[in-house]
Design a protein around this motif. Structure first.
Motif, PDB file in Angstrom:
ATOM      1  N   UNK A  81      14.400   7.484  14.177  1.00 41.44           N
ATOM      2  CA  UNK A  81      14.281   6.237  14.939  1.00 41.44           C
ATOM      3  C   UNK A  81      14.985   6.355  16.288  1.00 41.44           C
ATOM      4  N   UNK A  82      16.137   7.041  16.261  1.00 38.02           N
ATOM      5  CA  UNK A  82      16.906   7.215  17.487  1.00 38.02           C
ATOM      6  C   UNK A  82      16.082   7.978  18.520  1.00 38.02           C
ATOM      7  N   UNK A  83      15.348   8.980  18.030  1.00 36.93           N
ATOM      8  CA  UNK A  83      14.494   9.759  18.938  1.00 36.93           C
ATOM      9  C   UNK A  83      13.395   8.896  19.539  1.00 36.93           C
ATOM     10  N   UNK A  84      13.021   7.841  18.814  1.00 34.45           N
ATOM     11  CA  UNK A  84      11.997   6.939  19.338  1.00 34.45           C
ATOM     12  C   UNK A  84      12.637   5.746  20.066  1.00 34.45           C
ATOM     13  N   UNK A  85      13.910   5.927  20.429  1.00 33.35           N
ATOM     14  CA  UNK A  85      14.647   4.922  21.204  1.00 33.35           C
ATOM     15  C   UNK A  85      14.867   3.599  20.472  1.00 33.35           C
ATOM     16  N   UNK A  86      14.906   3.662  19.130  1.00 34.36           N
ATOM     17  CA  UNK A  86      15.252   2.477  18.351  1.00 34.36           C
ATOM     18  C   UNK A  86      16.683   2.648  17.850  1.00 34.36           C
ATOM     19  N   UNK A  87      17.493   1.611  17.954  1.00 34.26           N
ATOM     20  CA  UNK A  87      18.877   1.709  17.465  1.00 34.26           C
ATOM     21  C   UNK A  87      18.866   2.088  15.988  1.00 34.26           C
ATOM     22  N   UNK A  88      19.550   3.209  15.636  1.00 38.44           N
ATOM     23  CA  UNK A  88      19.468   3.690  14.242  1.00 38.44           C
ATOM     24  C   UNK A  88      19.977   2.690  13.207  1.00 38.44           C
ATOM     25  N   UNK A  89      20.838   1.765  13.623  1.00 38.20           N
ATOM     26  CA  UNK A  89      21.345   0.780  12.661  1.00 38.20           C
ATOM     27  C   UNK A  89      20.365  -0.364  12.438  1.00 38.20           C
ATOM     28  N   UNK A  90      19.198  -0.229  13.047  1.00 36.90           N
ATOM     29  CA  UNK A  90      18.086  -1.152  12.786  1.00 36.90           C
ATOM     30  C   UNK A  90      17.083  -0.516  11.818  1.00 36.90           C
ATOM     31  N   UNK A  91      17.538   0.551  11.144  1.00 38.42           N
ATOM     32  CA  UNK A  91      16.695   1.202  10.132  1.00 38.42           C
ATOM     33  C   UNK A  91      17.386   1.032   8.775  1.00 38.42           C
ATOM     34  N   UNK A  92      16.660   0.507   7.796  1.00 42.43           N
ATOM     35  CA  UNK A  92      17.238   0.345   6.464  1.00 42.43           C
ATOM     36  C   UNK A  92      16.351   1.032   5.432  1.00 42.43           C
ATOM     37  N   UNK A  93      16.990   1.467   4.354  1.00 41.21           N
ATOM     38  CA  UNK A  93      16.252   2.131   3.279  1.00 41.21           C
ATOM     39  C   UNK A  93      16.125   1.180   2.088  1.00 41.21           C
ATOM     40  N   UNK A  94      14.897   1.061   1.569  1.00 48.45           N
ATOM     41  CA  UNK A  94      14.703   0.334   0.308  1.00 48.45           C
ATOM     42  C   UNK A  94      14.485   1.407  -0.758  1.00 48.45           C
ATOM     43  N   UNK A  95      15.385   1.442  -1.722  1.00 45.70           N
ATOM     44  CA  UNK A  95      15.325   2.513  -2.720  1.00 45.70           C
ATOM     45  C   UNK A  95      14.372   2.140  -3.853  1.00 45.70           C
ATOM     46  N   UNK A  96      13.164   2.679  -3.779  1.00 41.99           N
ATOM     47  CA  UNK A  96      12.199   2.373  -4.854  1.00 41.99           C
ATOM     48  C   UNK A  96      11.930   3.611  -5.727  1.00 41.99           C
ATOM     49  N   UNK A  97      12.781   4.619  -5.595  1.00 41.26           N
ATOM     50  CA  UNK A  97      12.648   5.786  -6.475  1.00 41.26           C
ATOM     51  C   UNK A  97      13.726   5.723  -7.569  1.00 41.26           C
ATOM     52  N   UNK A  98      14.988   5.975  -7.203  1.00 42.71           N
ATOM     53  CA  UNK A  98      16.072   5.929  -8.202  1.00 42.71           C
ATOM     54  C   UNK A  98      16.180   4.544  -8.856  1.00 42.71           C
ATOM     55  N   UNK A  99      15.914   3.495  -8.072  1.00 44.70           N
ATOM     56  CA  UNK A  99      16.069   2.152  -8.621  1.00 44.70           C
ATOM     57  C   UNK A  99      14.795   1.616  -9.282  1.00 44.70           C
ATOM     58  N   UNK A 100      13.675   2.289  -9.063  1.00 48.10           N
ATOM     59  CA  UNK A 100      12.436   1.764  -9.658  1.00 48.10           C
ATOM     60  C   UNK A 100      11.679   2.855 -10.439  1.00 48.10           C
ATOM     61  N   UNK A 101      11.027   3.749  -9.714  1.00 53.13           N
ATOM     62  CA  UNK A 101      10.074   4.629 -10.413  1.00 53.13           C
ATOM     63  C   UNK A 101      10.733   5.567 -11.416  1.00 53.13           C
ATOM     64  N   UNK A 102      11.945   5.997 -11.123  1.00 49.91           N
ATOM     65  CA  UNK A 102      12.602   6.931 -12.046  1.00 49.91           C
ATOM     66  C   UNK A 102      13.160   6.253 -13.289  1.00 49.91           C
ATOM     67  N   UNK A 103      13.304   4.921 -13.228  1.00 49.31           N
ATOM     68  CA  UNK A 103      13.933   4.246 -14.364  1.00 49.31           C
ATOM     69  C   UNK A 103      12.992   3.277 -15.090  1.00 49.31           C
ATOM     70  N   UNK A 104      11.738   3.192 -14.622  1.00 52.36           N
ATOM     71  CA  UNK A 104      10.796   2.289 -15.300  1.00 52.36           C
ATOM     72  C   UNK A 104       9.518   3.009 -15.665  1.00 52.36           C
ATOM     73  N   UNK A 105       8.800   2.463 -16.642  1.00 51.66           N
ATOM     74  CA  UNK A 105       7.521   3.056 -17.040  1.00 51.66           C
ATOM     75  C   UNK A 105       6.359   2.088 -16.813  1.00 51.66           C
TER      76      UNK A 105
END
Lengths: 650, 133
Positions: A81-105
């Motif tokens: 994002x920084x390379x695209x001139x967006x402030x990096x602290x305006x990028x957030x991660x939504x964890x849908x692997x460890x918190x979702x797909x890996x723990x649910x069927x």
């Protein structure tokens, strides 16, 4: 707000459980979301390019990446994002692997959960403020704690790179356990011969300051700017004046067991730990010396021509600023008193591996001739027992001490070299010889030296006449066995040194269930602690042999040099902020902060956060009764909106 | 019963090594010989266990077992051994030691005349030598 949402399939890791297209469709309904896409591997180069392109294309001013844990790729996507001139602290991660797909069927439920998580992170990101990293200066000096081979190697490497090093050692000389060993596997070169050149190099190095008889008392500060208080115990002999002539020793009337020889010989109250000690200076053992009361003794001071002896030495306190810290506090042997079944303590001729080293050593009590401690006769049959206390989760230590297979093979081999007509038996459970040239070494012990390996544990060692009877089993032959031995050597487990516990406490470093220092990541960050700027090497981190210790010491040094060579250090700006007007001065936050980052300003009667120390955990913000503290970019208003969003139907 | 390790039995082991020309201590118990042996199922002690017992000097147990007599000397063990031990030669050395004691295991006189005539001569010689009455 123009938010872009990038949903990752992670191959089939996410997409096989979560319907990513449906998540995209649902998220698109959010009024602030102007662009949504899915991609097979968002972390790949084309994936990052996609994010950069769409930031520019759609003039995005915030981005949510729905993918794996932020531990994995938060930095990757923020940098993109920084390379695209967006402030990096305006990028957030939504964890849908460890918190979702890996723990649910259940695909339906998992997809709904993923939608809620992504939507709530959108709520967070639209309230995020742009931030700049906090920059701090670096003190270009390194503290190395522990003067064994690990600390010596780390100190030399850092000093050679051009930085000052303070090497703190608890004992009167550097060298550690390696100085006590006779010969080293698998090459059988003399331990002191290969160690002492390094000890000399340390003592002569213009950028290394050795502080022996010293311990770290207090550590404050943060990476690049640690403040360390070191307590120096009195030596009572001026190490700069002492010529190590030994005149003082000859007149000293007090004899006590010599620790360096594991108590197998005697030393005087004034002594030099071993001939090659660094610093090359005598030391007075305060617990046994009579001379501190000059009316009683004082013989050594009378004899000393260099006037090096000073009974009034009070020790001292040294304060120093350092940028990085390397912990190399080493090991000790697991208490031998734990093995009454092997007669330790009852029978003098049952010894530990380290005691056997001293009996083999040219500088040891027998001058390198192998004799047993009870009557100083040459033992004709020696039994070695491996895994004493190791690999015994029920009674002792669950882990493998790693070095015993090799040093026992070495011991038996050296014994056969000293006593060619003697017989050596080794009781073992497995032979673990997984190093370079190690397997060949063990085979040499079996084939050329004809050492009998017996596969099984020993149940009991007891005396019969002047023999030690060893009862065990050979599970390969399926028979119980009995050996009549003259001497028994126990390969007891190695445990972290007592100093390791103290230092870990002072540096707030995590230890594992066995007391070894816990690294930041067992595979990818093996010499780093979770406290940035603190590194580990040697057995304090886990059982290991000399080659591995030296390699790890150089690795820790490289990590320290990385910090010391930075022009400035940058710290995450997601820290706690105190609103001085609201602060009532209750000091709740000061006591609750796990990083000691909050100080109470007595003059202004308000709490102040040291943003270089703050890790942004948010504990203080939660605890503050007057709501004066906010955690940057996890403010209450953000969290409330996130919770509201999660509570809505997906 | 506990077997005392490190007694005079070691002389017998030295003899086994001398006759076979093999270093018993080379064996590190991988079990390849036993895994390869076509007769192992019929043996009291599998070949690798014989090797281990020799290392420990447990010769009585080895001589009590039928292993060396069941051995067909097919040489599979010797071919397969990763440490190049000629296990078949060790078996032969064990047989030689027993044979040299000159004890009579197969008494030809006790076999009925009819039966002797019935049996092929080679079988009688083989069983006298291998002691499998």
């Amino acid at each position: 707000m123009r938010v872009g949402v990038f949903i990752c399939h992670c191959g089939i890791n996410i997409a096989s459980v979560v319907d990513v297209e449906r998540v995209a469709k649902e998220i698109e309904k959010h009024p602030d979301v102007v662009y949504v896409t899915t991609y097979k591997y968002m972390c790949s180069d084309p994936g990052q390019e996609l994010i950069k392109r769409e930031i520019k294309e759609h003039q995005l001013d915030a981005v949510v990446v729905a993918a794996c844990s932020p531990h994995m790729h938060e930095k990757t996507f923020r940098d993109a994002a920084k390379e695209a001139a967006l402030n990096p602290y305006r990028v957030e991660i939504a964890n849908i692997r460890e918190h979702v797909s890996w723990v649910h069927e259940d695909r339906e439920k998992a997809t709904k959960k993923a939608i809620k998580i992504v939507r709530s992170v959108v709520e967070k990101v639209i309230r995020d403020v742009p931030l700049e990293p906090i920059s701090v200066d670096v003190t270009r000096r390194c503290l190395v704690i522990g003067g064994g081979i690990a600390g010596i190697q780390a100190a030399l490497d850092v000093a050679e790179a051009g930085y000052e090093v303070i090497l703190v050692e608890k004992g009167p000389s550097i060298g550690g356990h390696m100085a006590q060993l006779s010969e080293t596997f698998p090459t059988l070169d003399c331990s002191q011969c290969i160690l002492t050149p390094k000890m000399v190099a340390v003592s002569r190095h213009p950028r290394i300051k050795i502080l022996t008889l010293s311990e770290v008392e207090e550590v404050t500060g943060y990476v690049g700017n640690f403040h360390v208080v070191i307590k120096r115990k009195p030596r009572f002999v001026d190490e700069n004046l002492c010529t190590a002539c030994g005149d003082c020793e000859k007149v000293c009337p007090v004899f006590v067991p010599n620790e360096f020889d594991m108590g197998l010989s005697l030393r005087r109250a004034i002594y030099i730990p071993f001939p090659q000690a660094v610093p090359s200076s005598y030391v007075i053992d305060i617990n046994s010396c009579l001379g501190l009361e000059p009316l009683i003794c004082g013989k050594c001071a009378e004899k000393c021509e260099a006037n090096a002896i000073n009974y009034d030495d009070k020790g001292g306190r040294i304060e120093v600023d350092v940028g990085a810290i390397i912990v190399a506090t080493g090991y000790e042997l697991y208490g031998k008193e734990n093995f009454p079944e092997y007669g330790y303590g009852q029978y003098e001729d049952v010894v530990t591996g380290l005691e056997f080293e001293r009996l083999l050593s040219a500088t040891g009590p027998t001058g390198g001739e192998l004799r047993r401690p009870s009557d100083w006769k040459v033992p004709k049959t020696v039994v070695f027992i491996q895994c004493v206390g190791s690999r015994d989760p029920d009674n002792h230590k669950p882990y493998c001490s790693k070095i015993c297979c090799m040093y026992t093979a070495k011991h038996a081999m050296l014994y056969k070299h000293r006593v060619p007509d003697g017989k050596a038996y080794i009781f073992y459970i497995d032979i673990r010889a997984g190093g370079k040239d190690y397997e060949e070494f063990v085979h040499r012990a079996m084939e050329e030296e004809r050492i009998t390996y017996i596969r099984g544990r020993v149940s009991k060692v007891f005396r019969e006449g002047d023999k030690l009877v060893v009862w065990g089993v050979d599970t390969l032959a399926g028979k119980k066995v009995e050996v009549h031995a003259d001497m028994v050597v126990l390969a007891t487990a190695i445990v972290p040194s007592e100093g390791t516990r103290d230092v870990a406490e002072k540096l707030k470093c995590a230890t594992d269930e066995n007391g070894f220092l816990k690294e930041a990541h067992p595979k990818l960050r093996p010499v780093e602690s979770l406290n940035t700027g603190v590194y580990y090497c040697g057995v304090a981190q886990g059982p290991k042999d000399i080659p591995e210790t030296v390699a790890q010491a150089s690795a820790a040094a490289a990590k320290a040099i990385d910090i010391l060579s930075q022009p400035k250090l940058y710290h995450e700006p997601t820290v706690a902020v105190v609103d001085g007007d609201k602060c009532t001065g209750c000091k709740t936050c000061v006591s609750i902060c796990p990083f000691n980052a909050i100080r109470f300003n007595e003059e202004l009667k308000r709490a102040e956060v040291n943003s270089a120390l703050c890790e942004g955990c948010g504990s203080c913000a939660v605890a503050c009764p007057s709501g004066a503290i906010t955690a940057t970019n996890i403010r209450d208003d953000q969290v409330i909106e996130m919770v509201k969003s999660v509570l809505q139907e997906a | 019963m506990r077997v005392k390790v490190g007694g005079e039995e070691e002389e017998i082991v030295a003899k086994v090594e001398e006759i076979s020309g093999q270093n018993i201590m080379l064996c590190y118990q991988c079990g390849q010989c036993s895994a390869s042996c076509p007769m192992a199922d019929y043996m009291d002690l599998i070949p690798s266990r014989v090797m281990k017992m020799l290392q420990l000097g447990m010769v009585d147990d080895v001589f009590k077992a039928n292993t060396m007599w069941i051995c067909a000397t097919c040489l599979k063990c010797s071919v397969m051994c990763p440490k190049d031990i000629d296990v078949a030669a060790v078996m032969e050395a064990l047989r030689q030691i027993v044979l040299r004691r000159n004890e009579e295991y197969l008494s030809l006189g006790k076999i009925s005349k009819d039966r002797i005539e019935e049996l092929p001569q080679i079988a009688l010689i083989a069983s006298a030598r291998k002691m499998t009455p």
